[in-house]
Every structure is written in structure tokens, then in C-alpha cells.
Design a protein around this motif. Structure first.
Motif, PDB file in Angstrom:
ATOM      1  N   LEU A   1       0.826  -1.200   0.000  1.00 17.16           N
ATOM      2  CA  LEU A   1       0.000   0.000   0.000  1.00 17.16           C
ATOM      3  C   LEU A   1       0.869   1.262   0.000  1.00 17.16           C
ATOM      4  O   LEU A   1       0.495   2.289  -0.562  1.00 17.16           O
TER       5      LEU A   1
ATOM      6  N   ASP B   1      -6.867  -3.680  -2.268  1.00 17.18           N
ATOM      7  CA  ASP B   1      -7.148  -3.309  -0.882  1.00 17.18           C
ATOM      8  C   ASP B   1      -8.596  -3.615  -0.502  1.00 17.18           C
ATOM      9  O   ASP B   1      -8.872  -4.121   0.586  1.00 17.18           O
ATOM     10  N   GLN B   2      -9.517  -3.334  -1.400  1.00 19.85           N
ATOM     11  CA  GLN B   2     -10.929  -3.658  -1.158  1.00 19.85           C
ATOM     12  C   GLN B   2     -11.105  -5.174  -1.083  1.00 19.85           C
ATOM     13  O   GLN B   2     -11.876  -5.689  -0.269  1.00 19.85           O
TER      14      GLN B   2
ATOM     15  N   THR C   1      -2.894   9.923   3.059  1.00 18.45           N
ATOM     16  CA  THR C   1      -3.564   8.979   2.163  1.00 18.45           C
ATOM     17  C   THR C   1      -3.207   7.542   2.541  1.00 18.45           C
ATOM     18  O   THR C   1      -4.058   6.649   2.558  1.00 18.45           O
TER      19      THR C   1
ATOM     20  N   THR D   1      -4.802   6.664   6.079  1.00 20.86           N
ATOM     21  CA  THR D   1      -6.256   6.502   5.948  1.00 20.86           C
ATOM     22  C   THR D   1      -6.602   5.168   5.297  1.00 20.86           C
ATOM     23  O   THR D   1      -7.490   4.445   5.762  1.00 20.86           O
ATOM     24  N   ARG D   2      -5.897   4.816   4.211  1.00 21.39           N
ATOM     25  CA  ARG D   2      -6.170   3.547   3.522  1.00 21.39           C
ATOM     26  C   ARG D   2      -5.753   2.357   4.393  1.00 21.39           C
ATOM     27  O   ARG D   2      -6.416   1.316   4.390  1.00 21.39           O
TER      28      ARG D   2
ATOM     29  N   THR E   1      -8.645   2.101   6.803  1.00 22.51           N
ATOM     30  CA  THR E   1      -9.909   1.737   6.151  1.00 22.51           C
ATOM     31  C   THR E   1      -9.927   0.286   5.674  1.00 22.51           C
ATOM     32  O   THR E   1     -10.904  -0.442   5.894  1.00 22.51           O
ATOM     33  N   TYR E   2      -8.855  -0.137   5.006  1.00 22.30           N
ATOM     34  CA  TYR E   2      -8.851  -1.459   4.376  1.00 22.30           C
ATOM     35  C   TYR E   2      -8.154  -2.552   5.192  1.00 22.30           C
ATOM     36  O   TYR E   2      -8.476  -3.725   5.069  1.00 22.30           O
TER      37      TYR E   2
END
Length: 386
Positions: free
Chosen positions: A49, A73-74, A110, A113-114, A117-118
Motif C-alpha cells: 500500500l 485493498d478492497q 492517504t 487513511t487507507r 480503512t482497508y
């Protein structure tokens, strides 16, 4: 298995299963081995990431060798969220990611946060410069806490220090009670044949009940699948018919042949003998990753972590990559845990017979703890030496 429908996560899941098999194939495999490919993959994806350009492309092409998911990532979040729903009566599973960063380090928003989130990964700031030992103990305590106090002292002294920028950690813990437990009174000492001329006494569990089992003539092996309570996670045992046939069998097993083996199993009365065992393994992941083709992250001239740090961070590479795993298999079920750490620093896997089918694991065998719905291998190992 998940079907190929709109919105399906099957490309990601199959990619993870294939990479898990690749990881296992790069181990020494001369004695006992045990890893959590899911833990290693989680840490590598979290690291990816933060990579850019050729470093990211290299990691993607190795981890997803056959097909790249639309959104990696999703895909991870969907699979991870699904795995965490497997916790039920008799089954406990937890998966945790964490980023430990040096105080004052400018991680890109960024990226942070990712990561949250993921990957569910918070960022914890530590003073690696003036409190290196305290920082090391903080990370080790977090790993111990997230593996039910099984994985301890993960990072040894001297690994984190003034040059350390980020330590990425994954911890996985699993405890499952067999759907059909073995009777402790039926466990007895029997010979396990390490080699034709070498045998050792082991505590061999015994059961005779209906189970998914079978034999594959092309791979010359027997297969047994024992579900844990809830019927969503199982332990698969693959036993070569030949006492010294494990290495040859491992060389032929792919994700597809493994799926074929499982699909051929029949629920039938089965006589089962499996050793009780515990196993702890530790690995330096650098040679494993390098053998797979993930090399740039270790090279301070080529590694690109521009998606993680602000532009002032140069000459950054992964200086330490390690994995530690533990498993115990007994009459009640199995308990397993693993942790993976990646340190970023400045350079310096038949028709029932009239008689019961017999699965007698009295010589080296392969075992996999897998999520049955997605086909994700959580742990893979081989038992060769008591």
C-alpha cells in the motif's frame, strides 16, 4: 467455493490461495514446517500500500501471478471481514494489523487513511531513537496480546533502533474445537516412521466415525478433512501412501489439485489415527521473498516507498522481515497463532468401501487449516519429525 458472480471476490481469493502455495513451496521442507501464509500476505499487502512504481508492480506481479484483482485493498477488506465472521461457538479467529511509526515521522495521510480503512491498521507512534528497548517491548506486547499470549518475544533486541522508521505487524490467532472430538482415553503411544529405518513413539489420537476422506491414485495419497464446529473452517490432512513420499507429493500439489482432492472426498466411516503435536517455527522472510521475486523492498537504491512517506524519506528499505508461528493439535481441536513483522529503516495449502476407510498418519504428512467457503489457507504445515 465462492462463485464467479458480479461483485465476487473470487479473483482476490484465488490469488491469495496461489500465493500461499508459492510461499510454502519456498520453505526448506526437510523437517517440520509451519506458517500462516495469510499473516505473511497481510503484512506484504499492507506494505505494498505504501510502495510506488516498480516496487509496487514487482510485488503485485508476484503476489497476484495469474490474475490481478480490480481493487486489491478492497479485496483484502472483503476477505478479512468474511474470515472474522467465522468466530462462533467452538471457533475463535482474530486477525490484526498494526503500524508502529517513529515519532515525528511524516506518514502520508492517504497511506494512513487507507491502512486504517482497508487493513484495520492504526498507527502508533513510538520513540525508536531514545527509547528503542521500550518500543521493542511495546510491539512484542501487542503481538502477544493479539495471539492469546502464544507468540512472545517476536522482535529480538537490536532489531529496532534509531534508524527504524516503521514496523508493520500482522497477528493471527485461531482456536477451533473439532465438530467430532477424539476420546482422550483412545489416545495411545504408537510408532511414527520418520524414515524406513527410524521410528519414534508418539501419542496417537484414535477415532472411528463418519468423516470426509478418500484416496487419490494419481497423487498416490490419502486425504482427510476434519471440520471444526460451525462447519466453516476445517483441517485437511494429506498423507502420501509411501512413507518417504511427502516431498514428491508437495512438489505436485497446486491450488487446483488441492481443490480436486477435496472435491473427490466422500463422507464415509473412517478409522483415523493422527498424532497429537505442537510445533513452533520461526523464519527470516527475506530469502523467502527474494526466492519468490520480491526483491526491491530490500534494496535501498531501488525500494520506492513514496506512497507511504513524504518526499524527504530516501534510502529506505525493509531491513528485517520475520515470521513466527505455533500450532497445537489435540483431541479437542487445534490452536494456532502467527505473527509477521516487516521493519522499514533507513539504509545502514472415492466410493466408500464396505470396510471402514483407514487414515493412519504414522509417517510424514501435510496439513492445512483453511476457510472452506473462500478456500483461503490460514495455516500450512508438514509434520515429519516428532
Amino acid at each position: 467455493m465462492a462463485s464467479q458472480v458480479n461483485g465476487s471476490n473470487v479473483v482476490f481469493e484465488e490469488g491469495i490461495a496461489n500465493f500461499s502455495n508459492s510461499l510454502y513451496s519456498k520453505l526448506d521442507r526437510t523437517g517440520n514446517e509451519f506458517i500462516s501464509p495469510y499473516s505473511i500476505t497481510s503484512a506484504l499487502l499492507l506494505l505494498m500500500l505504501g510502495t510506488g512504481k516498480t516496487t509496487k508492480n514487482q510485488m503485485k506481479s508476484v503476489i497476484f501471478e495469474y490474475a490481478e484483482p480490480d481493487d486489491i485493498d478492497q479485496g483484502y477488506k472483503r476477505l478479512n471481514d468474511e474470515l472474522l465472521t467465522r468466530t462462533t461457538k467452538g471457533v475463535s479467529i482474530s486477525i490484526a494489523n498494526r503500524l508502529f511509526a517513529r515519532k515525528g515521522l511524516n506518514l502520508l495521510n492517504t497511506f494512513s487513511t487507507r491502512a486504517s480503512t482497508y487493513y484495520g491498521s492504526d498507527v502508533e507512534l513510538l520513540d525508536f531513537v531514545t527509547e528503542a528497548e521500550k518500543s521493542r517491548l511495546t510491539i512484542n506486547d501487542w503481538i502477544s496480546k493479539n495471539t492469546n499470549n502464544i507468540i512472545k518475544d517476536m522482535i529480538p533486541k537490536g532489531v529496532v533502533g534509531a534508524n527504524t522508521l516503521v514496523v508493520l505487524v500482522n497477528a493471527i490467532y485461531f482456536k477451533g474445537t473439532w465438530k467430532k472430538e477424539f476420546n482422550k482415553n483412545d489416545t495411545s503411544q504408537r510408532n511414527f516412521f520418520v524414515k524406513a529405518n527410524e521410528q519414534k513413539l508418539v501419542n496417537m489420537m484414535y477415532g472411528e466415525f463418519d468423516a470426509k476422506s478418500g484416496e487419490d491414485l494419481s497423487l498416490d495419497c490419502k486425504i482427510l478433512q476434519l471440520p471444526y464446529q460451525g462447519n466453516q473452517i476445517s483441517m485437511v490432512f494429506v498423507l502420501p501412501n509411501s512413507g518417504d513420499g511427502l516431498s514428491e507429493l508437495e512438489s505436485k500439489l497446486t491450488v487446483n489439485t488441492f481443490k480436486t482432492l477435496l472435491s473427490s472426498l466422500k463422507t464415509q466411516e473412517t478409522i483415523i489415527r493422527i498424532p497429537k503435536f505442537t510445533m513452533t517455527s520461526e523464519y527470516d522472510l527475506k530469502p523467502v521473498c527474494t526466492a519468490l521475486g520480491i526483491t526491491e523492498i530490500f534494496d535501498d537504491k531501488l525500494a520506492d516507498f513514496s506512497e507511504m512517506f513524504k518526499s524527504d524519506a530516501t534510502s529506505v528499505r525493509v531491513t528485517d522481515a520475520r515470521h513466527k508461528a505455533f500450532i497445537e493439535v489435540n483431541e479437542e481441536g487445534s490452536e494456532a497463532a502467527a505473527a509477521t513483522t516487516l521493519n522499514l529503516a533507513l539504509a545502514s495449502a472415492r466410493i466408500p468401501d464396505p470396510q471402514p476407510f483407514e487414515f493412519v498418519a504414522d509417517h510424514p504428512f501435510l496439513f492445512v487449516i483453511q476457510d472452506d467457503e473462500t478456500g483461503t489457507p490460514l495455516f500450512i504445515g508438514r509434520y515429519a519429525k516428532p
